[in-house]
Design an enzyme around this catalytic site. Structure first.
Site, short mmCIF file in Angstrom:
data_model
loop_
_atom_site.label_atom_id
_atom_site.label_comp_id
_atom_site.label_asym_id
_atom_site.label_seq_id
_atom_site.Cartn_x
_atom_site.Cartn_y
_atom_site.Cartn_z
N VAL A 1 0.83 -1.20 0.00
CA VAL A 1 0.00 0.00 0.00
C VAL A 1 0.87 1.26 0.00
CG1 VAL A 1 -1.78 1.31 1.26
CG2 VAL A 1 -1.96 -1.18 1.04
N GLY B 1 2.16 1.68 -3.49
CA GLY B 1 1.08 2.16 -4.36
C GLY B 1 0.72 3.61 -4.11
N GLU B 2 0.62 3.98 -2.83
CA GLU B 2 0.28 5.37 -2.52
C GLU B 2 1.39 6.33 -2.91
OE1 GLU B 2 -1.70 8.22 0.87
OE2 GLU B 2 -1.38 6.10 1.33
N SER B 3 2.64 5.91 -2.74
CA SER B 3 3.76 6.76 -3.14
C SER B 3 3.68 7.07 -4.63
CB SER B 3 5.09 6.08 -2.81
OG SER B 3 5.23 5.91 -1.41
#
Length: 140
Positions: free
Chosen positions: A61, A64-66
């Site tokens: 996560v 992915g968020e980065s």
């Protein structure tokens, strides 16, 4: 930006000037491609695992968020800021060694909202996790 090579070089320069953040640095995330329509980063499995040796779901996560947040901010442009409003992940397999690769592509690029999908695969090219992030774009 007229071609993919130029777009990626310019995007990676933008990332370098902005930085990736302390958490992404601690986790060993490395951006390798960065453009509005496609961003790619890698992350080592080692150091990002659960006690049983599997890649931690939260690490997927973070990766992915980065990517998704940085991509949304590139799209937002100067004087605007993209902030995450929703994120979800579906983990379908576990990496246990090597590096994982995340490919971020836009689902929606609007004036006030973006949605990106990030497909994360192991070194064999098998999908381990799919992350979807929604960002709100606002004036600074």
């Amino acid at each position: 930006m007229t071609d993919q090579r130029t777009a990626t070089e310019t995007g990676l320069e933008w990332v370098a000037s902005r930085g990736i953040g302390a958490l992404a640095e601690k986790m060993g995330i490395e951006f390798t491609e960065f453009a509005i329509d496609r961003c790619v980063a890698t992350m080592p499995v080692e150091g990002n695992t659960q006690p049983v040796g599997l890649m931690h779901g939260g690490a997927y996560v973070v990766l992915g968020e980065s990517l998704g947040s940085m991509a949304a901010n590139l799209h937002a442009g100067p004087g605007r800021l993209a902030v995450g409003t929703d994120i979800n992940a579906t983990h379908t397999r576990s990496a246990t060694s090597g590096r994982v690769t995340a490919v971020c592509t836009p689902v929606h690029l609007g004036r006030s909202m973006t949605v990106h999908e990030i497909a994360i695969t192991d070194e064999a090219g098998k999908r381990c996790s799919t992350v979807r992030i929604t960002n709100l774009i606002k004036d600074r």
